[in-house]
Design a protein around this motif. Structure first.
Motif, PDB file in Angstrom:
ATOM      1  N   ALA A  80      16.519  35.460 -48.139  1.00 16.97           N
ATOM      2  CA  ALA A  80      17.140  36.480 -47.282  1.00 16.97           C
ATOM      3  C   ALA A  80      17.157  36.030 -45.825  1.00 16.97           C
ATOM      4  CB  ALA A  80      16.384  37.804 -47.411  1.00 16.97           C
ATOM      5  N   TYR A  81      16.123  35.295 -45.426  1.00 16.53           N
ATOM      6  CA  TYR A  81      16.050  34.774 -44.054  1.00 16.53           C
ATOM      7  C   TYR A  81      17.198  33.801 -43.811  1.00 16.53           C
ATOM      8  CZ  TYR A  81      13.674  33.030 -39.830  1.00 16.53           C
ATOM      9  OH  TYR A  81      13.346  32.697 -38.545  1.00 16.53           O
ATOM     10  N   HIS A  82      17.488  32.985 -44.800  1.00 15.73           N
ATOM     11  CA  HIS A  82      18.533  31.968 -44.662  1.00 15.73           C
ATOM     12  C   HIS A  82      19.936  32.551 -44.819  1.00 15.73           C
ATOM     13  CE1 HIS A  82      21.057  28.494 -45.693  1.00 15.73           C
ATOM     14  NE2 HIS A  82      20.178  27.772 -45.020  1.00 15.73           N
ATOM     15  N   GLU A  83      20.119  33.420 -45.799  1.00 17.24           N
ATOM     16  CA  GLU A  83      21.444  33.919 -46.136  1.00 17.24           C
ATOM     17  C   GLU A  83      21.830  35.194 -45.391  1.00 17.24           C
ATOM     18  OE1 GLU A  83      23.538  32.125 -48.984  1.00 17.24           O
ATOM     19  OE2 GLU A  83      22.370  31.056 -47.462  1.00 17.24           O
ATOM     20  N   GLY A  84      20.839  35.860 -44.780  1.00 16.56           N
ATOM     21  CA  GLY A  84      21.107  37.162 -44.182  1.00 16.56           C
ATOM     22  C   GLY A  84      20.982  38.238 -45.251  1.00 16.56           C
ATOM     23  N   HIS A  85      20.760  39.472 -44.829  1.00 16.58           N
ATOM     24  CA  HIS A  85      20.539  40.546 -45.788  1.00 16.58           C
ATOM     25  C   HIS A  85      21.774  40.827 -46.645  1.00 16.58           C
ATOM     26  CE1 HIS A  85      17.489  41.652 -42.542  1.00 16.58           C
ATOM     27  NE2 HIS A  85      16.829  41.132 -43.550  1.00 16.58           N
ATOM     28  N   GLY A  86      22.941  40.798 -46.014  1.00 16.10           N
ATOM     29  CA  GLY A  86      24.164  41.028 -46.764  1.00 16.10           C
ATOM     30  C   GLY A  86      24.405  39.948 -47.798  1.00 16.10           C
ATOM     31  N   GLY A  87      24.228  38.702 -47.383  1.00 15.61           N
ATOM     32  CA  GLY A  87      24.420  37.579 -48.292  1.00 15.61           C
ATOM     33  C   GLY A  87      23.441  37.617 -49.449  1.00 15.61           C
ATOM     34  N   LEU A 109      19.447  25.310 -51.943  1.00 19.56           N
ATOM     35  CA  LEU A 109      18.759  26.353 -51.193  1.00 19.56           C
ATOM     36  C   LEU A 109      17.595  26.930 -51.997  1.00 19.56           C
ATOM     37  CD1 LEU A 109      18.444  28.224 -48.790  1.00 19.56           C
ATOM     38  CD2 LEU A 109      20.229  29.688 -49.766  1.00 19.56           C
ATOM     39  N   LYS A 110      17.795  27.089 -53.288  1.00 13.09           N
ATOM     40  CA  LYS A 110      16.710  27.600 -54.130  1.00 13.09           C
ATOM     41  C   LYS A 110      15.547  26.611 -54.177  1.00 13.09           C
ATOM     42  CE  LYS A 110      19.570  28.757 -57.560  1.00 13.09           C
ATOM     43  NZ  LYS A 110      20.055  29.315 -58.849  1.00 13.09           N
ATOM     44  N   LYS A 111      15.857  25.323 -54.129  1.00 10.30           N
ATOM     45  CA  LYS A 111      14.794  24.310 -54.068  1.00 10.30           C
ATOM     46  C   LYS A 111      14.026  24.411 -52.761  1.00 10.30           C
ATOM     47  CE  LYS A 111      16.794  20.787 -57.113  1.00 10.30           C
ATOM     48  NZ  LYS A 111      17.314  19.390 -57.193  1.00 10.30           N
ATOM     49  N   VAL A 112      14.756  24.634 -51.672  1.00 13.81           N
ATOM     50  CA  VAL A 112      14.097  24.787 -50.364  1.00 13.81           C
ATOM     51  C   VAL A 112      13.219  26.028 -50.358  1.00 13.81           C
ATOM     52  CG1 VAL A 112      14.492  25.234 -47.912  1.00 13.81           C
ATOM     53  CG2 VAL A 112      15.888  23.536 -49.092  1.00 13.81           C
ATOM     54  N   ALA A 113      13.731  27.136 -50.893  1.00 15.84           N
ATOM     55  CA  ALA A 113      12.947  28.370 -50.946  1.00 15.84           C
ATOM     56  C   ALA A 113      11.677  28.176 -51.775  1.00 15.84           C
ATOM     57  CB  ALA A 113      13.790  29.505 -51.526  1.00 15.84           C
ATOM     58  N   SER A 165      24.510  35.436 -52.660  1.00 11.94           N
ATOM     59  CA  SER A 165      25.174  34.231 -52.165  1.00 11.94           C
ATOM     60  C   SER A 165      24.375  32.953 -52.428  1.00 11.94           C
ATOM     61  CB  SER A 165      25.438  34.353 -50.662  1.00 11.94           C
ATOM     62  OG  SER A 165      24.225  34.503 -49.945  1.00 11.94           O
ATOM     63  N   TYR A 166      23.099  33.099 -52.698  1.00  6.70           N
ATOM     64  CA  TYR A 166      22.225  31.947 -52.923  1.00  6.70           C
ATOM     65  C   TYR A 166      22.267  31.450 -54.372  1.00  6.70           C
ATOM     66  CZ  TYR A 166      19.379  35.631 -54.940  1.00  6.70           C
ATOM     67  OH  TYR A 166      18.944  36.687 -55.702  1.00  6.70           O
ATOM     68  N   ARG A 167      22.818  32.241 -55.270  1.00 11.24           N
ATOM     69  CA  ARG A 167      22.689  31.954 -56.709  1.00 11.24           C
ATOM     70  C   ARG A 167      23.288  30.610 -57.122  1.00 11.24           C
ATOM     71  NH1 ARG A 167      23.987  37.814 -57.578  1.00 11.24           N
ATOM     72  NH2 ARG A 167      21.961  38.835 -57.870  1.00 11.24           N
ATOM     73  N   ASN A 168      24.382  30.228 -56.513  1.00 11.19           N
ATOM     74  CA  ASN A 168      25.007  28.949 -56.855  1.00 11.19           C
ATOM     75  C   ASN A 168      24.627  27.828 -55.890  1.00 11.19           C
ATOM     76  OD1 ASN A 168      26.419  30.007 -59.102  1.00 11.19           O
ATOM     77  ND2 ASN A 168      28.014  30.820 -57.752  1.00 11.19           N
ATOM     78  N   LYS A 169      23.624  28.048 -55.100  1.00  8.05           N
ATOM     79  CA  LYS A 169      23.154  27.037 -54.143  1.00  8.05           C
ATOM     80  C   LYS A 169      21.820  26.476 -54.629  1.00  8.05           C
ATOM     81  CE  LYS A 169      25.394  29.286 -50.191  1.00  8.05           C
ATOM     82  NZ  LYS A 169      25.197  29.921 -48.858  1.00  8.05           N
ATOM     83  N   PRO A 206       7.292  35.066 -50.601  1.00  7.52           N
ATOM     84  CA  PRO A 206       7.918  34.127 -49.665  1.00  7.52           C
ATOM     85  C   PRO A 206       9.186  33.477 -50.186  1.00  7.52           C
ATOM     86  CG  PRO A 206       5.885  33.217 -50.569  1.00  7.52           C
ATOM     87  CD  PRO A 206       5.930  34.647 -50.977  1.00  7.52           C
ATOM     88  N   TYR A 207       9.313  33.337 -51.507  1.00  9.62           N
ATOM     89  CA  TYR A 207      10.514  32.723 -52.076  1.00  9.62           C
ATOM     90  C   TYR A 207      11.760  33.548 -51.736  1.00  9.62           C
ATOM     91  CZ  TYR A 207      13.854  31.046 -55.575  1.00  9.62           C
ATOM     92  OH  TYR A 207      14.976  30.550 -56.201  1.00  9.62           O
ATOM     93  N   ASN A 208      11.757  34.812 -52.101  1.00 12.17           N
ATOM     94  CA  ASN A 208      12.920  35.656 -51.838  1.00 12.17           C
ATOM     95  C   ASN A 208      13.040  36.038 -50.363  1.00 12.17           C
ATOM     96  OD1 ASN A 208      14.444  36.301 -54.420  1.00 12.17           O
ATOM     97  ND2 ASN A 208      12.329  36.660 -55.060  1.00 12.17           N
ATOM     98  N   GLN A 209      11.909  36.121 -49.672  1.00 13.34           N
ATOM     99  CA  GLN A 209      11.979  36.374 -48.228  1.00 13.34           C
ATOM    100  C   GLN A 209      12.719  35.237 -47.532  1.00 13.34           C
ATOM    101  OE1 GLN A 209      11.394  38.754 -46.191  1.00 13.34           O
ATOM    102  NE2 GLN A 209      10.105  40.220 -47.282  1.00 13.34           N
ATOM    103  N   TYR A 210      12.461  34.014 -47.959  1.00 10.69           N
ATOM    104  CA  TYR A 210      13.154  32.897 -47.314  1.00 10.69           C
ATOM    105  C   TYR A 210      14.642  32.896 -47.650  1.00 10.69           C
ATOM    106  CZ  TYR A 210      14.617  28.466 -45.538  1.00 10.69           C
ATOM    107  OH  TYR A 210      15.315  27.503 -44.827  1.00 10.69           O
TER     108      TYR A 210
END
Length: 203
Positions: free
Chosen positions: A151-158, A170-174, A163-167, A145-149
């Motif tokens: 991808a859900y938030h950032e989109g598959h391309g992101g 967002l990682k806290k939310v995931a 794109s989540y690495r410096n956020k 669920p962590y990585n699924q979320y």
């Protein structure tokens, strides 16, 4: 009761399935309470889990994060001149907070032309389908669920670009989504037998 009020009450009674007042769980921290109060939700979630592979607990955790189980949730409006309501941050809508373009993609690929984002069954099938695409496109396990979320938030391309690495936020939310999915999973395991039962037996 005057005539107009009586007609309005009758309209709400007949329209309750599509919703004068959509059901919203009172105890969103307890998966058993959520699903027992609205038995059709368990049936819909179980069908989505069987079809797409995303556990019921993950479906609920994503909806909890995205909309707080509010059927017609939308992102807040910004402010124009610091006072007046401005545009919304996105066109995300409904239980899954799916954007218009993503929802069109889902309907096109699945043939679910009448699907609505404020319909719980449609929402959990969308989440299941989207997570299945995340598995196919980005190699994310359906039990992650962590990585699924992310991808859900950032989109598959992101997600694939990281794109989540410096956020950090967002990682806290995931992480919160993953923890909640784990908690929901334990709760569902404790009450699944009763959820499956109906007056006339198993569905």
């Amino acid at each position: 009761m005057n005539r107009i009020a009586a007609v309005s009450l009758l309209f709400c009674l007949f329209a309750s399935l599509s919703g004068c007042a959509a059901y919203q769980p009172k105890n969103v921290g307890d998966a058993c309470a959520i699903l027992k109060d609205k038995r059709s939700w368990y049936k819909a979630s179980a069908k989505a889990a069987k079809k797409w592979g995303t556990p019921i607990a993950t479906q609920l955790a994503i909806i909890h994060q995205e909309s707080g189980f509010r059927a017609k949730a939308r992102p807040p409006r910004g402010k124009f001149l610091w006072v007046f309501p401005g545009k919304r941050k996105s066109d995300a809508y409904g239980y899954p907070q799916a954007k218009n373009a993503t929802w069109r993609w889902y309907k096109q690929k699945t043939g679910a032309r009448g699907a609505k984002r404020h319909n719980f069954s449609d929402a959990v099938h969308f989440i299941g389908w989207y997570n299945k695409q995340s598995q196919k496109i980005a190699g994310i396990g359906l039990g992650d669920p962590y990585n699924q979320y992310l991808a859900y938030h950032e989109g598959h391309g992101g997600y694939k670009k990281g794109s989540y690495r410096n956020k950090r936020w967002l990682k806290k939310v995931a992480k919160k989504v993953a923890v909640r999915a784990g908690r929901y999973q334990k709760q569902i395991k404790s009450c699944q037998k009763s959820l499956r039962k109906r007056r006339w037996g198993l569905f």
